[in-house]
Scaffold this active site. Structure first.
Site, PDB file in Angstrom:
ATOM      1  N   GLU A  41       0.812  -1.217   0.000  1.00  0.00           N
ATOM      2  CA  GLU A  41       0.000   0.000   0.000  1.00  0.00           C
ATOM      3  C   GLU A  41       0.842   1.262   0.000  1.00  0.00           C
ATOM      4  OE1 GLU A  41      -2.771   0.615   3.268  1.00  0.00           O
ATOM      5  OE2 GLU A  41      -3.583   2.347   2.215  1.00  0.00           O
ATOM      6  N   ASP A  63      -0.784  -5.144   3.080  1.00  0.00           N
ATOM      7  CA  ASP A  63      -1.212  -3.936   3.786  1.00  0.00           C
ATOM      8  C   ASP A  63      -0.522  -3.975   5.148  1.00  0.00           C
ATOM      9  OD1 ASP A  63      -2.435  -1.813   4.995  1.00  0.00           O
ATOM     10  OD2 ASP A  63      -4.405  -2.245   4.138  1.00  0.00           O
ATOM     11  N   THR A 109      -5.547   1.881   9.973  1.00  0.00           N
ATOM     12  CA  THR A 109      -4.604   2.850  10.565  1.00  0.00           C
ATOM     13  C   THR A 109      -5.327   3.827  11.495  1.00  0.00           C
ATOM     14  OG1 THR A 109      -3.106   2.647   8.707  1.00  0.00           O
ATOM     15  CG2 THR A 109      -2.895   4.641  10.010  1.00  0.00           C
ATOM     16  N   ASP A 113      -6.286  -4.397   0.731  1.00  0.00           N
ATOM     17  CA  ASP A 113      -7.318  -4.551   1.761  1.00  0.00           C
ATOM     18  C   ASP A 113      -7.945  -5.949   1.729  1.00  0.00           C
ATOM     19  OD1 ASP A 113      -7.255  -1.763   2.564  1.00  0.00           O
ATOM     20  OD2 ASP A 113      -8.430  -1.296   0.773  1.00  0.00           O
ATOM     21  N   ILE A 145      -0.455  -1.986   7.764  1.00  0.00           N
ATOM     22  CA  ILE A 145      -1.409  -1.776   8.861  1.00  0.00           C
ATOM     23  C   ILE A 145      -2.761  -1.491   8.208  1.00  0.00           C
ATOM     24  CG2 ILE A 145      -2.098  -0.387  10.857  1.00  0.00           C
ATOM     25  CD1 ILE A 145       0.788   0.254  11.423  1.00  0.00           C
ATOM     26  N   ASP A 146      -3.693  -2.410   8.350  1.00  0.00           N
ATOM     27  CA  ASP A 146      -5.048  -2.167   7.856  1.00  0.00           C
ATOM     28  C   ASP A 146      -5.886  -1.734   9.050  1.00  0.00           C
ATOM     29  OD1 ASP A 146      -7.120  -2.289   5.772  1.00  0.00           O
ATOM     30  OD2 ASP A 146      -7.990  -3.738   7.160  1.00  0.00           O
TER      31      ASP A 146
HETATM   32  C1  IPD Z   1      -8.893   1.098   5.409  1.00  0.00           C
HETATM   33  C2  IPD Z   1      -9.644   0.146   6.318  1.00  0.00           C
HETATM   34  C3  IPD Z   1     -11.098   0.563   6.423  1.00  0.00           C
HETATM   35  C4  IPD Z   1     -11.761   0.632   5.058  1.00  0.00           C
HETATM   36  C5  IPD Z   1     -10.986   1.590   4.167  1.00  0.00           C
HETATM   37  C6  IPD Z   1      -9.534   1.146   4.057  1.00  0.00           C
HETATM   38  P1  IPD Z   1      -6.262   1.495   5.863  1.00  0.00           P
HETATM   39  O1  IPD Z   1      -7.546   0.682   5.262  1.00  0.00           O
HETATM   40  O2  IPD Z   1      -9.600  -1.169   5.842  1.00  0.00           O
HETATM   41  O3  IPD Z   1     -11.816  -0.352   7.200  1.00  0.00           O
HETATM   42  O4  IPD Z   1     -13.086   1.079   5.198  1.00  0.00           O
HETATM   43  O5  IPD Z   1     -11.577   1.604   2.891  1.00  0.00           O
HETATM   44  O6  IPD Z   1      -8.832   2.059   3.242  1.00  0.00           O
HETATM   45  O7  IPD Z   1      -6.187   2.796   5.143  1.00  0.00           O
HETATM   46  O8  IPD Z   1      -6.479   1.653   7.312  1.00  0.00           O
HETATM   47  O9  IPD Z   1      -5.146   0.577   5.492  1.00  0.00           O
HETATM   48 CA    CA Z   2      -6.174  -1.022   4.206  1.00  0.00          CA
HETATM   49 CA    CA Z   3      -2.962   0.404   5.406  1.00  0.00          CA
END
Ligand code: IPD
Ligand code: CA
Ligand code: CA
Length: 264
Positions: free
Chosen positions: A68, A86, A91, A213, A88-89
């Site tokens: 990412e 990813d 963040t 994701d 950190i999913d």
């Molecule tokens: C997000 C998370 C969130 C989702 C967003 C993503 P990130 O990822 O998964 O739940 O609703 O569309 O972008 O930016 O924290 O890696």
């Molecule tokens: Ca993510």
């Molecule tokens: Ca992320």
């Protein structure tokens, strides 16, 4: 490719990365914004991605990485072995709550998902699947998903999609939210997909996700007999942004037919 050898390495690295992230709770994070004021990225997102890339390139120099934060390879197609990461999913949860975030990794060979790992760092729950070998949370095997109706279902959905937005008429998902037994929103797509794989959520849907994701989660879902498509019922494109609808099998058909199969 030897899936089990690659998995063992990935699992060790993901645990080590999780330890580093937990140690960062004691430090001051450097927080920046990306596409908008709510799209956060920290030094730990970037450091964690670089950690995986250096490990992968050292151990498996022929493998490619799509990450990412953009430190990996520029990919236009998925030939060979590709790690989709990813770091950190969730963040926003990481920054605000210091929990409810995950590291997500999907490992694909010529576009076919072979290994998926989602590590919920603070709960120390590692979800994983290896194609053809089933899916697990830590060492407990996940059951194949059974059927459920909308009226008995808990659906993972973000409240954004039942307010006026650019992507879907909010009344469509509003009706589904009203008819379902309940809804939940965890703020990490990877954790939400893992929850569907574990049978704790019956479906998860969102209007826009990026490959990192969902790449790991798709491998888990396939191994437990779940359904994964866009909200239009089309196949998910691995290198593009997609709407995502992940569900137990019968529920997927019911929601497609009764709620989503109309102009929107
Ligand atoms: C997000 C998370 C969130 C989702 C967003 C993503 P990130 O990822 O998964 O739940 O609703 O569309 O972008 O930016 O924290 O890696
Ligand atoms: Ca993510
Ligand atoms: Ca992320």
């Amino acid at each position: 490719m030897n899936n089990n050898v690659i998995f063992e390495n990935a699992a060790n690295w993901i645990k080590e990365a999780g330890e580093r992230i937990k140690e960062s709770f004691q430090t001051t994070l450097n927080i920046e914004t990306k596409s908008n004021a709510n799209d956060l990225v920290t030094n730990m997102d970037k450091e964690t991605e670089r950690f995986f890339i250096s490990k992968i390139k050292e151990k498996f120099p022929e493998h490619k990485v799509l990450g990412e934060e953009g430190n990996g390879d520029d990919l236009e197609e998925l030939s060979g072995v590709v790690w989709i990461i990813d770091p950190i999913d969730g963040t926003m949860n990481f920054v605000h709550q210091q929990r409810n975030f995950a590291i997500s990794i999907g490992i694909y060979e010529d576009g076919v998902g072979k290994i998926g790992l989602i590590y919920d760092v603070v709960h120390d729950e590692l979800y994983h699947a290896i194609k053809g070998q089933g899916a697990f949370v830590n060492d407990v095997r996940l059951s194949r998903l059974g059927e459920v109706t909308v009226s008995e279902a808990i659906i993972g959905i973000n409240a954004t999609w039942v307010t006026p937005n650019r992507r879907i008429d909010p009344s469509i998902l509003g009706t589904l939210v009203r008819d379902a037994r309940g809804t939940r929103s965890y703020g990490s797509a990877a954790i939400e997909i893992a929850q569907v794989a574990a049978g704790r959520l019956d479906a998860y849907m969102t209007l826009r996700l990026s490959p990192w994701d969902f790449a790991g989660g798709l491998v888990l879902i396939e191994e437990v007999g779940g359904m994964a498509s866009t909200l239009k019922g089309e196949p998910i494109q691995l290198l593009e942004e997609n709407s995502i609808f992940i569900s137990k099998p019968g529920l997927h058909e019911e929601i497609m037919k009764e709620y989503l199969n109309k102009e929107w």
